[in-house]
Motif scaffolding. Structure first.
Motif, PDB file in Angstrom:
ATOM      1  N   ARG A   1      11.071 -42.665  -2.529  1.00  0.00           N
ATOM      2  CA  ARG A   1       9.781 -43.334  -2.368  1.00  0.00           C
ATOM      3  C   ARG A   1       8.661 -42.321  -2.131  1.00  0.00           C
TER       4      ARG A   1
ATOM      5  N   THR B   1       5.478 -41.877  -4.798  1.00  0.00           N
ATOM      6  CA  THR B   1       4.173 -42.223  -4.238  1.00  0.00           C
ATOM      7  C   THR B   1       3.220 -41.041  -4.338  1.00  0.00           C
TER       8      THR B   1
ATOM      9  N   ASP C   1       3.007 -50.634  -9.046  1.00  0.00           N
ATOM     10  CA  ASP C   1       1.872 -49.755  -9.345  1.00  0.00           C
ATOM     11  C   ASP C   1       1.475 -49.862 -10.813  1.00  0.00           C
TER      12      ASP C   1
END
Length: 496
Positions: free
Chosen positions: A234, A238, A494
């Motif tokens: 993650r 990100t 996203d």
């Protein structure tokens, strides 16, 4: 999956046998800081893109390339880094996917690229320092400044990656601040006429394309610090997605403001971009206010400092990774693998890397370096993308902390890798025809790596490099599966 079923697992014997593991310390913001100053570092370095490509094509590339080249690269890196989590990064991924000779050849490209890249930034630091304090005195003064600069960055890296991460976050702000001030100050009277213009003497594609691709490259550097990233799946994706957006904003907005100032400063012949060379941002800022020019010079120093600190961080771990894979003789491998007992950093690899950097920075030419770097980087990036492709096909059961979305079928997977590979091939062609020196050195290094990798793989590494995919009986890890699901869910959200 039952407990006795076979599952693919990434193995690196040197990682499992080492006494001290790297310190896991980078969160999203710190990782973003390290990657920002390693990949972007502000709009410094974009001047030659304006000079050779004009406002129109520079802005087109800034808008398009991060998504059609940078995004596929970032997604491949995120999946590879979480499926083969070693600080040797691309070298481990390629070693796991291809025969020893291919992996060894790619490691040699990595070695050449890292030495070339690192040596650029002491020169950049000296150029911006010279605009504040003259270092054009005795012949030994500028080389001394470069060596001292490398020495300081070396000490910061030895002190720990958390220090590099925190320093990079601060330097990121210092790099961005002058451009934010410049854009905000220019916004009320913004003139966008030059944004849609080309150079008066036409676009120099052989100079423009290698330079713009060099400015937008480096997303694979995240692979060299994956062992030191918290919640790697993650956190990696990100930070990489945030970096893509920052790339467009950090390059695009200052260029719009700079071209606006040029249009207003020169009422005639405004399409003359020949003055856009290293350090021209300071001149542009001075047109608006002297104090902004001073901030721009300080930002240039911060940018070069951040670049070198971050690159010493990632490339030293790449050098250590070469040793982890068993590339060198055993004594050299053991020397480079050594971690500082207190700071948990590869201190010997950092020192060796810094010595190369300091020595080469005194003698190498910037433009030729960038083009050679672009050619070799494109070759290596093709190898990274194909390693992603081959591991997906050959080892579908390999645990992946992050999975690239929408690539489950063979057709979608092939389409996904097609665009970045084609662009890399274009960069290689334009790079090698740009200059006879670039052609000779690039072709020479590639041929050297092909021949040398054959002998290394046959005589030094007959059993292969120390990184591979093995199959073993293993019960499923719910925690790992959940991490992969969470990571895939994040990227899907996203992309929507």
């Amino acid at each position: 999956m039952s407990g006795d079923e076979q599952r693919a697992v990434f193995k690196c014997r040197s990682m499992s046998e080492r006494e001290t593991a790297p310190k896991v310390s980078l969160n999203v913001l710190q990782l973003l800081g390290v990657l920002f100053v390693a990949v972007i570092g502000g709009a410094y370095g974009m001047e030659d893109c304006i000079r050779t490509g004009g406002g129109l094509w520079t802005m087109i590339c800034i808008i398009v390339l991060p998504w059609f080249w940078g995004l596929p690269t970032a997604l491949c890196v995120a999946e590879l880094a979480t499926s083969c989590p070693a600080n040797s990064g691309p070298d481990a991924w390629i070693s796991a996917a291809f025969p020893t000779q291919v992996a060894t050849m790619t490691i040699m490209w990595t070695f050449f690229i890292n030495r070339i890249d690192n040596s650029v930034y002491p020169n950049m630091f000296a150029d911006y320092l010279n605009q504040i304090v003259s270092i054009d005195g005795p012949f030994w003064l500028e080389p001394l400044v470069k060596v001292a600069f490398v020495f300081v960055c070396c000490l910061v890296n030895i002190a720990g990656i958390d220090i590099v991460g925190k320093a990079s976050t601060v330097l990121m702000v210092i790099c961005i601040a002058p451009f934010v001030i410049l854009f905000v100050a220019e916004a009320p009277q913004l003139d966008t006429s030059l944004v849609f213009s080309k150079p008066l003497d036409g676009i120099s594609w052989t100079a423009f394309l290698p330079m713009i691709s060099w400015n937008l490259s480096g997303f694979d550097s995240a692979g060299h610090i994956v062992e030191e990233v918290q919640s790697s799946g993650r956190t990696l994706i990100t930070a990489l997605l945030m970096l893509l957006v920052l790339t467009q904003l950090t390059y695009g907005l200052p260029i719009v403001a700079g071209l606006s100032l040029q249009a207003r400063h020169f009422e005639n012949n405004t399409r003359d971009f020949t003055q856009w060379t290293d350090g021209y941002w300071v001149t542009i800022a001075d047109w608006y206010a002297d104090w902004i020019g001073v901030l721009m010079s300080i930002g240039g120093l911060a940018s070069s400092t951040g670049f070198l600190c971050s690159l010493l961080c990632t490339t030293s771990r790449a050098l250590q990774g070469h040793a982890m894979l068993g590339l060198f003789p055993s004594r050299v491998n053991n020397f480079l693998k050594y971690l500082h007992p207190r700071y948990k950093t590869p201190v010997n690899a950092i020192i060796v890397n810094s010595i190369f950097c300091a020595a080469l920075s005194v003698v190498l030419n910037f433009d030729v370096l960038v083009n050679i770097d672009g050619v070799l980087y494109s070759f290596r990036l093709i190898a990274i993308i194909f390693s992603f492709y081959m591991l997906r096909i050959r080892h579908p059961s390999l645990h992946r902390g992050f999975i690239v979305p929408f690539t489950q079928s063979f057709v979608s997977l092939t389409i996904f890798v097609f665009v970045p590979v084609i662009f890399c091939l274009i960069c290689i062609v334009f790079g090698i025809v740009s200059d006879i020196k670039v052609f000779s050195i690039s072709v020479g290094l590639v041929l050297l790596s092909v021949v040398a990798s054959y002998f290394v793989s046959v005589y030094h590494l007959p059993d292969g490099l120390d990184a591979s995919i093995v199959y073993e009986a293993s019960a499923p890890s719910l925690e790992n599966d959940k991490e992969a699901d969470d990571a895939e869910s994040l990227i899907n959200d996203d992309l929507r």
